[in-house]
Design an enzyme around this catalytic site. Structure first.
Site, PDB file in Angstrom:
ATOM      1  N   VAL A   1      -2.379 -49.114 -48.235  1.00 55.38           N
ATOM      2  CA  VAL A   1      -3.355 -49.483 -49.270  1.00 55.38           C
ATOM      3  C   VAL A   1      -3.211 -48.558 -50.481  1.00 55.38           C
ATOM      4  O   VAL A   1      -3.132 -49.015 -51.627  1.00 55.38           O
ATOM      5  CB  VAL A   1      -4.803 -49.428 -48.718  1.00 55.38           C
TER       6      VAL A   1
ATOM      7  N   ARG B   1     -12.808 -67.111 -53.552  1.00 56.39           N
ATOM      8  CA  ARG B   1     -12.500 -67.786 -54.820  1.00 56.39           C
ATOM      9  C   ARG B   1     -11.128 -68.450 -54.748  1.00 56.39           C
ATOM     10  O   ARG B   1     -10.928 -69.557 -55.252  1.00 56.39           O
ATOM     11  CB  ARG B   1     -12.584 -66.789 -55.982  1.00 56.39           C
TER      12      ARG B   1
ATOM     13  N   GLY C   1      -7.128 -42.650 -43.811  1.00 56.88           N
ATOM     14  CA  GLY C   1      -7.744 -42.870 -42.508  1.00 56.88           C
ATOM     15  C   GLY C   1      -7.053 -43.958 -41.725  1.00 56.88           C
ATOM     16  O   GLY C   1      -6.094 -44.574 -42.202  1.00 56.88           O
TER      17      GLY C   1
ATOM     18  N   HIS D   1     -18.626 -55.728 -45.287  1.00 52.83           N
ATOM     19  CA  HIS D   1     -17.220 -56.116 -45.361  1.00 52.83           C
ATOM     20  C   HIS D   1     -16.747 -56.152 -43.913  1.00 52.83           C
ATOM     21  O   HIS D   1     -16.287 -55.163 -43.361  1.00 52.83           O
ATOM     22  CB  HIS D   1     -16.414 -55.097 -46.187  1.00 52.83           C
TER      23      HIS D   1
ATOM     24  N   THR E   1      -3.179 -55.169 -44.089  1.00 45.87           N
ATOM     25  CA  THR E   1      -3.374 -55.898 -45.351  1.00 45.87           C
ATOM     26  C   THR E   1      -3.501 -54.865 -46.470  1.00 45.87           C
ATOM     27  O   THR E   1      -4.171 -53.854 -46.281  1.00 45.87           O
ATOM     28  CB  THR E   1      -4.649 -56.790 -45.340  1.00 45.87           C
TER      29      THR E   1
ATOM     30  N   ARG F   1     -13.427 -53.729 -37.739  1.00 42.30           N
ATOM     31  CA  ARG F   1     -13.540 -52.620 -38.696  1.00 42.30           C
ATOM     32  C   ARG F   1     -14.507 -51.573 -38.158  1.00 42.30           C
ATOM     33  O   ARG F   1     -14.300 -50.376 -38.331  1.00 42.30           O
ATOM     34  CB  ARG F   1     -14.017 -53.146 -40.044  1.00 42.30           C
TER      35      ARG F   1
ATOM     36  N   THR G   1     -11.634 -47.176 -47.398  1.00 39.35           N
ATOM     37  CA  THR G   1     -11.359 -47.037 -45.960  1.00 39.35           C
ATOM     38  C   THR G   1     -12.450 -47.737 -45.139  1.00 39.35           C
ATOM     39  O   THR G   1     -13.625 -47.687 -45.487  1.00 39.35           O
ATOM     40  CB  THR G   1     -11.319 -45.537 -45.584  1.00 39.35           C
ATOM     41  N   ASN G   2     -12.034 -48.359 -44.043  1.00 41.84           N
ATOM     42  CA  ASN G   2     -12.969 -49.071 -43.174  1.00 41.84           C
ATOM     43  C   ASN G   2     -13.524 -48.215 -42.042  1.00 41.84           C
ATOM     44  O   ASN G   2     -12.829 -47.304 -41.592  1.00 41.84           O
ATOM     45  CB  ASN G   2     -12.249 -50.282 -42.559  1.00 41.84           C
TER      46      ASN G   2
ATOM     47  N   ASP H   1      -2.312 -36.539 -49.733  1.00 47.66           N
ATOM     48  CA  ASP H   1      -2.282 -37.097 -48.369  1.00 47.66           C
ATOM     49  C   ASP H   1      -1.986 -35.952 -47.418  1.00 47.66           C
ATOM     50  O   ASP H   1      -1.311 -34.981 -47.805  1.00 47.66           O
ATOM     51  CB  ASP H   1      -1.177 -38.170 -48.278  1.00 47.66           C
TER      52      ASP H   1
ATOM     53  N   ARG I   1     -10.936 -63.630 -51.873  1.00 49.47           N
ATOM     54  CA  ARG I   1     -10.366 -64.584 -50.906  1.00 49.47           C
ATOM     55  C   ARG I   1     -11.134 -65.903 -50.960  1.00 49.47           C
ATOM     56  O   ARG I   1     -10.548 -66.981 -50.884  1.00 49.47           O
ATOM     57  CB  ARG I   1     -10.444 -64.002 -49.482  1.00 49.47           C
TER      58      ARG I   1
ATOM     59  N   ASP J   1     -13.153 -59.921 -50.106  1.00 49.03           N
ATOM     60  CA  ASP J   1     -13.632 -61.143 -49.457  1.00 49.03           C
ATOM     61  C   ASP J   1     -14.026 -62.172 -50.519  1.00 49.03           C
ATOM     62  O   ASP J   1     -13.767 -63.368 -50.370  1.00 49.03           O
ATOM     63  CB  ASP J   1     -14.846 -60.819 -48.566  1.00 49.03           C
TER      64      ASP J   1
HETATM   65  P1  6V0 Z   1      -2.188 -46.256 -43.423  1.00 50.56           P
HETATM   66  O1  6V0 Z   1      -0.977 -46.943 -43.953  1.00 50.56           O
HETATM   67  O2  6V0 Z   1      -2.162 -45.729 -42.032  1.00 50.56           O
HETATM   68  O3  6V0 Z   1      -2.563 -45.085 -44.435  1.00 50.56           O
HETATM   69  C1  6V0 Z   1      -3.528 -44.144 -44.211  1.00 50.56           C
HETATM   70  C2  6V0 Z   1      -3.109 -42.869 -44.894  1.00 50.56           C
HETATM   71  O4  6V0 Z   1      -4.169 -41.912 -44.762  1.00 50.56           O
HETATM   72  C3  6V0 Z   1      -1.846 -42.240 -44.295  1.00 50.56           C
HETATM   73  O5  6V0 Z   1      -0.895 -42.002 -45.311  1.00 50.56           O
HETATM   74  C4  6V0 Z   1      -2.362 -40.933 -43.684  1.00 50.56           C
HETATM   75  O6  6V0 Z   1      -1.406 -39.886 -43.713  1.00 50.56           O
HETATM   76  C5  6V0 Z   1      -3.557 -40.637 -44.565  1.00 50.56           C
HETATM   77  N1  6V0 Z   1      -4.524 -39.724 -43.965  1.00 50.56           N
HETATM   78  C6  6V0 Z   1      -4.999 -39.726 -42.686  1.00 50.56           C
HETATM   79  N2  6V0 Z   1      -5.862 -38.717 -42.518  1.00 50.56           N
HETATM   80  C7  6V0 Z   1      -5.953 -38.061 -43.704  1.00 50.56           C
HETATM   81  C8  6V0 Z   1      -6.686 -36.931 -44.161  1.00 50.56           C
HETATM   82  N3  6V0 Z   1      -7.496 -36.273 -43.359  1.00 50.56           N
HETATM   83  N4  6V0 Z   1      -6.515 -36.552 -45.435  1.00 50.56           N
HETATM   84  C9  6V0 Z   1      -5.681 -37.207 -46.272  1.00 50.56           C
HETATM   85  N5  6V0 Z   1      -4.966 -38.286 -45.892  1.00 50.56           N
HETATM   86  C10 6V0 Z   1      -5.107 -38.704 -44.633  1.00 50.56           C
HETATM   87  O7  6V0 Z   1      -3.468 -47.224 -43.504  1.00 50.56           O
HETATM   88  P2  6V0 Z   1      -3.726 -48.374 -44.591  1.00 50.56           P
HETATM   89  O8  6V0 Z   1      -3.325 -47.879 -45.913  1.00 50.56           O
HETATM   90  O9  6V0 Z   1      -3.201 -49.663 -44.067  1.00 50.56           O
HETATM   91  O10 6V0 Z   1      -5.325 -48.489 -44.509  1.00 50.56           O
HETATM   92  C11 6V0 Z   1      -6.149 -47.460 -45.017  1.00 50.56           C
HETATM   93  C12 6V0 Z   1      -7.601 -47.866 -44.849  1.00 50.56           C
HETATM   94  O11 6V0 Z   1      -7.915 -48.963 -45.729  1.00 50.56           O
HETATM   95  C13 6V0 Z   1      -7.945 -48.362 -43.429  1.00 50.56           C
HETATM   96  O12 6V0 Z   1      -9.187 -47.846 -43.022  1.00 50.56           O
HETATM   97  C14 6V0 Z   1      -8.041 -49.871 -43.617  1.00 50.56           C
HETATM   98  O13 6V0 Z   1      -8.852 -50.493 -42.632  1.00 50.56           O
HETATM   99  C15 6V0 Z   1      -8.641 -49.934 -45.000  1.00 50.56           C
HETATM  100  N6  6V0 Z   1      -8.563 -51.234 -45.665  1.00 50.56           N
HETATM  101  C16 6V0 Z   1      -9.634 -51.566 -46.404  1.00 50.56           C
HETATM  102  C17 6V0 Z   1      -9.705 -52.796 -47.028  1.00 50.56           C
HETATM  103  C18 6V0 Z   1     -10.942 -53.146 -47.806  1.00 50.56           C
HETATM  104  O14 6V0 Z   1     -11.138 -54.311 -48.207  1.00 50.56           O
HETATM  105  N7  6V0 Z   1     -11.825 -52.190 -48.051  1.00 50.56           N
HETATM  106  C19 6V0 Z   1      -8.639 -53.701 -46.939  1.00 50.56           C
HETATM  107  C20 6V0 Z   1      -7.528 -53.337 -46.238  1.00 50.56           C
HETATM  108  C21 6V0 Z   1      -7.421 -52.082 -45.517  1.00 50.56           C
END
Ligand code: 6V0
Length: 315
Positions: free
Chosen positions: A15, A155, A81, A177, A232, A90, A121-122, A36, A153, A150
């Site tokens: 993301v 729309r 996260g 969400h 996603t 979630r 983050t979720n 990160d 999506r 959402d």
């Molecule tokens: P990912 O690809 O695993 O990325 C997460 C990143 O967080 C990694 O690069 C980790 O190294 C980093 N990370 C973990 N712990 C720490 C920390 N303590 N400090 C700094 N960095 C850290 O996950 P992805 O990018 O796919 O998803 C990230 C979050 O977005 C998840 O919780 C998803 O559920 C959420 N999303 C939220 C959506 C929304 O509509 N709000 C939509 C899609 C995903």
């Protein structure tokens, strides 16, 4: 001197890095610092993104950094996260991610940060609440991406159904969400004509019976995408850029975000998806639309699902 907009991005996974890429392509923000726990990943992303600068619409200073870089940031965007694994909801992520958030928000605040938090983050409604609690910032300066994706999506799906540009489809998904979210059908319209009237205009082609499965497709979209490609990220990344623009460019745009509710829609002390006016100060105002009885009950149910999840985390 012109104001320099600095965005600090915490979490450069799927993301976060998609958000950075979309920011660069749309020329939003003057400075972007990537942070990160996986330093190599954010360093690699900074290098890669900088190599696209020659093709970007405007210059953005991009580097990988640490929490001290948040001190003068206007906006801190958190996408760090764990994400959902196939079959996980979630809300299942709450324990893992609230521990991560405590450490992240504490470090951001220790830098002297005094801007706006945008959380993706979720479970986003819960983690936005935690960010507000941990940071001590005023509630209008802590925003969750909520149901922005959402709503997009919905729309898109209505646009496909009625064969109309989704930018001319106006409809909100409100609430969590997640699984308890709701479509505010009573306000959905195509260029000003309610979808119910649009259905009546052409009963041979359209039917109200199609709306329920259409909404289910929207609500369950993340599960279907995760099953196919593991995560996603493009849609939410573009939604986050839209929000970033609304904030940094002081747009007063109406977007569905996770906002702190204190009395609106008959609820209080919860972060939940509602339409809100967003500008440089954060959430300027929560827009109160008149929901019908069913929608009101669905919203109340969604708020109680969130409160039940939140209470044990707050103890
Ligand atoms: P990912 O690809 O695993 O990325 C997460 C990143 O967080 C990694 O690069 C980790 O190294 C980093 N990370 C973990 N712990 C720490 C920390 N303590 N400090 C700094 N960095 C850290 O996950 P992805 O990018 O796919 O998803 C990230 C979050 O977005 C998840 O919780 C998803 O559920 C959420 N999303 C939220 C959506 C929304 O509509 N709000 C939509 C899609 C995903």
């Amino acid at each position: 001197m012109e104001r320099v907009n600095r965005i600090a991005l915490i979490g450069t996974g799927f993301v976060g890095s998609s958000y950075a890429f979309a920011l660069l392509n749309q020329g939003v923000g003057d400075e972007l610092v990537l942070i990160d726990v996986n330093k190599e990943k954010s360093e690699g992303d900074a290098m890669d993104l900088n190599h696209g600068l020659a093709f970007a619409p405007s210059y953005t200073k991009i580097w990988y950094g640490d929490y001290s870089d948040c001190a003068s940031a206007d906006l801190v965007v958190i996408t760090a996260g764990a994400n959902q694994k196939p079959g996980e909801t979630r809300l299942d992520l709450v324990e893992k991610n609230s521990a991560i958030f405590k450490s992240i928000v504490d470090q951001v605040m220790e830098s002297g940060f005094d801007g706006i938090f945008l959380v993706a983050t979720n479970p986003v409604d819960i983690l936005t609440y935690m960010t507000w609690k941990f940071s001590g910032l005023p509630k209008h300066r802590v925003i969750g991406s909520g149901t922005i994706l959402d709503t997009a999506r919905l729309r898109y799906s209505l646009g496909e159904y009625f064969n109309v540009d989704s930018r001319n489809v106006h409809a909100y998904i409100m609430g969590e969400h997640g699984d308890s979210e709701l479509p505010a059908w009573s306000h959905a319209n195509i260029g000003g004509r309610s979808i119910y009237d649009r259905i009546k205009d052409n009963p041979e082609k359209y039917s109200e019976r199609d709306l329920a499965p259409l909404f289910e497709g929207v609500r369950d979209a993340a599960y279907h995408i995760i099953q196919r490609k593991g995560a996603t990220y493009y849609g939410i990344a573009m939604g986050l850029v839209r929000l970033t623009k609304a904030i940094l460019h002081n747009e007063n745009s109406i977007l569905t975000v996770s906002a702190y509710i204190s009395g609106e829609y008959g609820e209080k002390d919860v972060y939940i998806g509602v339409p809100a006016i967003v500008n440089r100060s954060g959430i300027r105002e929560i827009l109160q639309i008149d929901l019908d009885e069913i929608e009101e009950a669905q919203f109340a149910n969604s708020a109680s699902v969130l409160r039940e999840t939140l209470n044990p985390v707050l103890e």
